[in-house]
Each structure stands twice: as C-alpha cells, then as structure tokens.
Design a protein around this motif. Structure first.
Motif, PDB file in Angstrom:
ATOM      1  N   ASP A   1      38.330 -72.630 -23.825  1.00  0.00           N
ATOM      2  CA  ASP A   1      37.654 -71.340 -23.738  1.00  0.00           C
ATOM      3  C   ASP A   1      37.986 -70.441 -24.920  1.00  0.00           C
ATOM      4  O   ASP A   1      37.590 -69.281 -24.948  1.00  0.00           O
ATOM      5  N   ASP A   2      38.708 -70.974 -25.895  1.00  0.00           N
ATOM      6  CA  ASP A   2      39.091 -70.207 -27.074  1.00  0.00           C
ATOM      7  C   ASP A   2      37.973 -70.319 -28.109  1.00  0.00           C
ATOM      8  O   ASP A   2      37.688 -71.424 -28.598  1.00  0.00           O
TER       9      ASP A   2
ATOM     10  N   ASN B   1      23.703 -72.583 -28.072  1.00  0.00           N
ATOM     11  CA  ASN B   1      22.469 -72.005 -27.521  1.00  0.00           C
ATOM     12  C   ASN B   1      21.884 -72.783 -26.352  1.00  0.00           C
ATOM     13  O   ASN B   1      20.849 -72.379 -25.801  1.00  0.00           O
ATOM     14  N   GLY B   2      22.506 -73.889 -25.956  1.00  0.00           N
ATOM     15  CA  GLY B   2      22.027 -74.660 -24.810  1.00  0.00           C
ATOM     16  C   GLY B   2      20.826 -75.539 -25.097  1.00  0.00           C
ATOM     17  O   GLY B   2      20.262 -76.128 -24.162  1.00  0.00           O
TER      18      GLY B   2
ATOM     19  N   GLY C   1      35.779 -73.171 -27.387  1.00  0.00           N
ATOM     20  CA  GLY C   1      35.046 -72.280 -26.505  1.00  0.00           C
ATOM     21  C   GLY C   1      33.699 -71.875 -27.064  1.00  0.00           C
ATOM     22  O   GLY C   1      33.605 -71.356 -28.180  1.00  0.00           O
ATOM     23  N   ALA C   2      32.631 -72.110 -26.286  1.00  0.00           N
ATOM     24  CA  ALA C   2      31.274 -71.787 -26.702  1.00  0.00           C
ATOM     25  C   ALA C   2      30.478 -71.319 -25.486  1.00  0.00           C
ATOM     26  O   ALA C   2      30.859 -71.587 -24.339  1.00  0.00           O
ATOM     27  N   PRO C   3      29.363 -70.619 -25.685  1.00  0.00           N
ATOM     28  CA  PRO C   3      28.621 -70.029 -24.565  1.00  0.00           C
ATOM     29  C   PRO C   3      28.109 -71.022 -23.537  1.00  0.00           C
ATOM     30  O   PRO C   3      27.951 -70.658 -22.368  1.00  0.00           O
ATOM     31  N   TYR C   4      27.838 -72.273 -23.942  1.00  0.00           N
ATOM     32  CA  TYR C   4      27.276 -73.249 -23.007  1.00  0.00           C
ATOM     33  C   TYR C   4      28.227 -74.419 -22.760  1.00  0.00           C
ATOM     34  O   TYR C   4      27.811 -75.546 -22.549  1.00  0.00           O
TER      35      TYR C   4
ATOM     36  N   ALA D   1      36.311 -78.921 -32.637  1.00  0.00           N
ATOM     37  CA  ALA D   1      36.727 -77.538 -32.852  1.00  0.00           C
ATOM     38  C   ALA D   1      35.739 -76.820 -33.761  1.00  0.00           C
ATOM     39  O   ALA D   1      35.371 -77.330 -34.834  1.00  0.00           O
ATOM     40  N   ARG D   2      35.305 -75.631 -33.338  1.00  0.00           N
ATOM     41  CA  ARG D   2      34.198 -74.949 -34.009  1.00  0.00           C
ATOM     42  C   ARG D   2      34.523 -74.565 -35.448  1.00  0.00           C
ATOM     43  O   ARG D   2      33.619 -74.411 -36.269  1.00  0.00           O
ATOM     44  N   GLY D   3      35.791 -74.415 -35.786  1.00  0.00           N
ATOM     45  CA  GLY D   3      36.155 -74.051 -37.141  1.00  0.00           C
ATOM     46  C   GLY D   3      36.424 -75.228 -38.051  1.00  0.00           C
ATOM     47  O   GLY D   3      36.706 -75.047 -39.243  1.00  0.00           O
TER      48      GLY D   3
END
Length: 402
Positions: free
Chosen positions: A290-291, A366-367, A296-299, A305-307
């Motif tokens: 959830d970080d 964005n799902g 952690g992402a909206p969907y 890892a996003r970074g």
C-alpha cells in the motif's frame, strides 16, 4: 458494492466459461481454451464461495491429469493436443505450476464441499512429488521453467539469457520465444515429468511460499504432522536463504543461469508473508503493498515497484495488478491481522475487476483491462467480500508466533 451485487456477476462469469463435459472452466475460450493447474484451483475456490458443487468437479479435474510419479501438470489439453513445445506427453504438459490444490481443498471443505479421499490422496501425492523431486540441498523448492512459477515473464529473470536482458530491452514476443525454446533444455522422467534444466533452474520466493502454504493448508485439513513439518522446514529455509534486507522483501535464488535481476523488487517478494513465522519480515513486506513509493496503486498492488526502471503498468508481468496475487496478499494480510490493509486490498481488487471488464490482469494506475477478457480467475474477488471466510480461519493454517 454489496456481496449480493457481486455474486450474480461472478456466477455469470464462471457459467459462461464452464465446460460441463470436461468438468472445468476454461480461463478464456479464445486465449486459454485448456485447463491450467492454478487457474482451476482458483475456479474451485470461486465455485465454493458461490455455494456451487461444481467446486468439487473443478478440483477433481485439476488433479485428474496427475502423472504416475505424482507430478500434477500445469496443463490438461482441452480436446486437442497443444503445441509440441509443451513437452512429450499427448494429453498434458510435462511441467507443473503453483500447487494451489492444498489450499483449494481446505477452502472447499470449510464450505461443506468435502473432496473425496481419492482427490485428497492425489493432492498429497502432488506435494510429495515436489518435496521428493524438486528440493535443493539447502531445502528450497526449484522450478525448471518460467511457466512453472506462474509469473513467466518476471523481470527477476531478465538475466537468464533471454533476449531483453535489461528492462529497457524487454520484448514480450522475444521472451515468449525464449520460454518456448527452454522446454528443449529440460530432462524428463520416464513418465514425462520435468526434472531438471540445463539453462533455467531457480528457487523463486513466491513459488516456495506457495508450496509451503499448500503444505500447511493440506496438513491442517488432514491433520498430517509430516506435511506440517515440511511446511515449517520450507518456511525456515525461505527466511534464512531468500530474505533481502536491503529491499525488505524475499528474493529469488538462481541455481542454473541468472544474475542480479533476481533481486529486482517485485510483489512476488511479499508472498512468503503467507508462511513466515517472522513478524517483522511479514509486516515490512506487506506494508509495501500500500506504499505508493513501492507497490501501492489505486487499483491494487503493482507487480513491480513503481519507482523501478522495470515498471511498466501496461506490460505483461512488468507492472500490472493480478487478481490471484491480490487474493493471496489478502490472505497474508489477514494472517497477520492487518485488517485495514486487507480491506483496502479487497476494495481495490473489486474496483479493478469491474473497471477492467473482468480482465486477466489490469493497469494498477487506472484499472484498464489487459490480457484476456473476461478471465475466470478474476472472480476471486467474491472471496474477498465473503464474510464466511472470516469465520473459518482460511489462511491461518500456520500458527503465528508472537
């Protein structure tokens, strides 16, 4: 959305993919017209949550292709032989997949659908085969092909000689071709089961967690001390050999091939939270889901890892959110009594399933639906909103030491 609103949607999804003659759902009639091992285990779990006895038929079908040695193939072909690069056998593939049948059997039993003694015997023999055949001297489980682990295009395996050794160079067609060619490097048992590879042998953190989890679940169901001891031994090996202190995740361990990419931060490195007895490791990994600076992402949790430079939310196993992973993360969060995190996972997973059109996987930002759609395993979101599971202790097979 209420459970009442979700249930008919999930039921329609499964019934539209049900093959009554063969006794299982095809994940997607066009893209995936066969039976896949862990897909059908998840289907059985979904049927059970719907209160439908097709749960038993699906689990039986999953184990019906078991080889004499005990290996449960990752595929049973649906009426026609698949391409020869899946191995030498006529009716099934020769490799395996995460053995989710131990957990499925426990879920079904908890909901009144008790598998037959023959089915439970097959499940135990399947886990016996892994324990007997696929352990390193250090006590970890290994796979001999990327398809066995489930996450077959993981960036953790970019160093295994595939085209696209760096995230910037990744090509899905090239990696798929490389994966197909790797079947020719496998040594097979006399019954056709895969034993070893000259190019790809790895101990994935997630696959080891899946095996330990299913050992523990089946042990709990059968009151089987031997299986429980094996689950404990494997969990201890995972913690001692795979924990990455820098990433605060569990990494993969290469045996044949591989390199530094096995430490790349993917959400698979959270999976041992299902079985570890180390609370600090479990919480450190689970909190990353959830970080926003990690997964952690909206969907729902991103798979990478996003970074990280490898992160691509649109590309297969390079960043998207996956319904079966979300379900297992949810079980792990519940095991450690992270109720808020489990609820967040549930809400984001349902939102992703609906926004994506019940897609195989989706963009976590964005799902947007990706892969095959609709895909049956996405119906697992029914379990995340089913109050009965909260009273059954599913996911708590391994006692947590405070």
């Amino acid at each position: 959305m209420t459970d009442h609103d979700l249930e008919p949607k999930v039921r329609r999804l499964l019934e539209s993919h049900w093959d009554d003659a063969r006794g299982y759902c095809v994940p997607n009639p066009t893209t995936y017209p066969h039976l896949w091992l862990w897909d059908s285990c998840f289907h059985a779990i979904i049927w059970a949550h719907l209160g439908d006895d097709r749960a038993l038929r699906e689990l039986d079908a999953t184990l019906a292709g078991q080889l004499p040695s005990g290996l449960v193939p990752h595929m049973r072909y649906g009426g026609r032989r698949a391409d020869s690069w899946l191995g030498p056998l006529e009716h099934t593939s020769s490799i395996t997949q995460p053995p989710m049948f131990g957990h499925a059997a426990k879920v079904l039993s908890s909901r009144g659908f008790v598998p037959s003694s023959a089915t439970l015997d097959r499940a135990r023999r399947g886990l016996d085969w892994l324990w007997r055949t696929r352990r390193t001297d250090d006590g970890l489980m290994y796979v001999v092909h990327p398809w066995e682990a489930g996450n077959d295009h993981s960036p953790r395996w970019d160093d295994f000689g595939a085209p696209g050794r760096t995230p910037a160079d990744y090509s899905r067609p090239a990696r798929t071709a490389w994966n197909k060619a790797r079947v020719h490097d496998i040594t097979f048992d006399s019954d056709g089961g895969a034993l070893w590879s000259t190019s790809f042998v790895v101990c994935p953190a997630a696959f080891n967690a899946y095996v330990a989890f299913n050992l523990a679940e089946l042990a709990d169901l059968l009151d089987d001390r031997e299986l429980a001891d094996r689950a404990d031994q494997l969990s201890e090996a995972i913690d001692s050999l795979l924990w990455d202190e820098d990433e605060q995740l569990w990494s993969d361990l290469p045996v044949v091939g591989g390199g530094p990419s096995v430490r790349l931060p993917t959400s698979d490195g959270v999976m041992p939270a299902l079985v570890t007895q180390d609370r600090s490791k479990a919480l450190a990994s689970l909190r990353q889901l959830d970080d926003p600076d990690r997964f952690g992402a909206p969907y729902g949790p991103a798979n990478v890892a996003r970074g990280n430079p490898a992160y691509d939310p649109q590309t297969y196993w390079r960043g998207p959110a996956w319904p079966p992973l979300n379900y297992l993360f949810w079980l792990a969060a519940r095991r450690w009594e992270l109720d808020g995190a489990a609820q967040t996972l549930a809400v984001r997973s349902v939102d992703g399933a609906l926004q994506s059109g019940w897609a195989e996987y989706w963009n976590p930002e964005n799902g947007a639906g990706l892969g095959a759609a609709p895909q049956t395993w996405t119906g697992l979101v029914i379990a995340l909103h089913d109050p009965m599971i909260l009273a059954q202790g599913i996911g708590h097979a391994s006692p947590v030491k405070e």
